[in-house]
Design an enzyme around this catalytic site. Structure first.
Site, short mmCIF file in Angstrom:
data_model
loop_
_atom_site.label_atom_id
_atom_site.label_comp_id
_atom_site.label_asym_id
_atom_site.label_seq_id
_atom_site.Cartn_x
_atom_site.Cartn_y
_atom_site.Cartn_z
N ARG A 156 0.83 -1.21 0.00
CA ARG A 156 0.00 0.00 0.00
C ARG A 156 0.86 1.25 0.00
O ARG A 156 0.49 2.27 -0.57
CB ARG A 156 -0.91 0.03 1.23
CG ARG A 156 -1.98 -1.03 1.22
CD ARG A 156 -2.69 -1.04 2.53
NE ARG A 156 -1.70 -1.31 3.57
CZ ARG A 156 -1.97 -1.72 4.78
NH1 ARG A 156 -3.21 -1.88 5.16
NH2 ARG A 156 -1.03 -1.97 5.65
N SER B 153 -7.38 -3.63 7.15
CA SER B 153 -8.40 -4.35 7.92
C SER B 153 -8.53 -3.82 9.33
O SER B 153 -9.64 -3.69 9.86
CB SER B 153 -8.08 -5.85 7.96
OG SER B 153 -8.21 -6.41 6.68
#
Length: 167
Positions: A99, A137
């Site tokens: 990311r 998450s």
């Protein structure tokens, strides 16, 4: 028992997927056209900090719902060393997501260890679409637990499951 041969057209995308996010789904959708088959490998990970929010079976079911439109994607759970799981199914590639630059050092370390444990398997790094690059998450769980709007971060089935779990 014969060991399965290594298949370079079979990739494994491992993770805890607690929960599976749109960023995860984006990476799987990017990988799916590159391989004959992609196995999304949901790790049991009972010792992960704070413990998983969903059981292994729940995470597998939610991932299957979120990825149902990708015909060459299979979701399976595992509770062993990733290298052993990769060997068991004969995958030639491990997919990992990056990311941000901050992910690279840890992911590079994992890839190097996996290269040592399963030298015949390569690690492929993929980046998510820009709109998903900040999603994790753990952030989604935190927002969901506190009643925030997570609709832009997860599949509707995941959002519903989280709502039922924490509200």
């Amino acid at each position: 028992m014969d060991k399965p041969s290594i298949n370079r057209r079979l990739a494994v995308y491992p993770g805890t997927f607690d929960p599976i996010t749109n960023g995860h789904s984006d990476l799987v959708a990017r990988a799916a056209p590159l391989f004959e088959r992609v196995v999304v490998a949901v790790a049991e990970s009972p010792n992960k900090a704070g413990g998983p929010g969903f059981s292994l079976q729940e995470r597998i079911a939610l991932a299957r719902l979120a990825l149902a439109d990708l015909p060459n994607v299979e979701v399976r759970g595992f509770d062993c060393l990733l290298a052993n799981f990769v060997k068991q199914i004969g995958a030639g590639v491990i997919i990992r997501g990056l990311r941000a630059v901050s992910d690279f050092e840890y992911e590079f370390q994992l890839a190097s260890m996996n290269r040592h444990l399963i030298p015949q398997t390569e690690t492929l790094f993929l980046t998510p679409a820009e709109q998903y690059s900040f999603i994790s998450s753990s952030l989604v769980r935190e927002i969901g637990r506190l009643g925030g709007d997570i609709s832009g971060f997860v599949h509707p089935a995941v959002q519903q499951a989280m709502r039922q779990r924490w509200l």
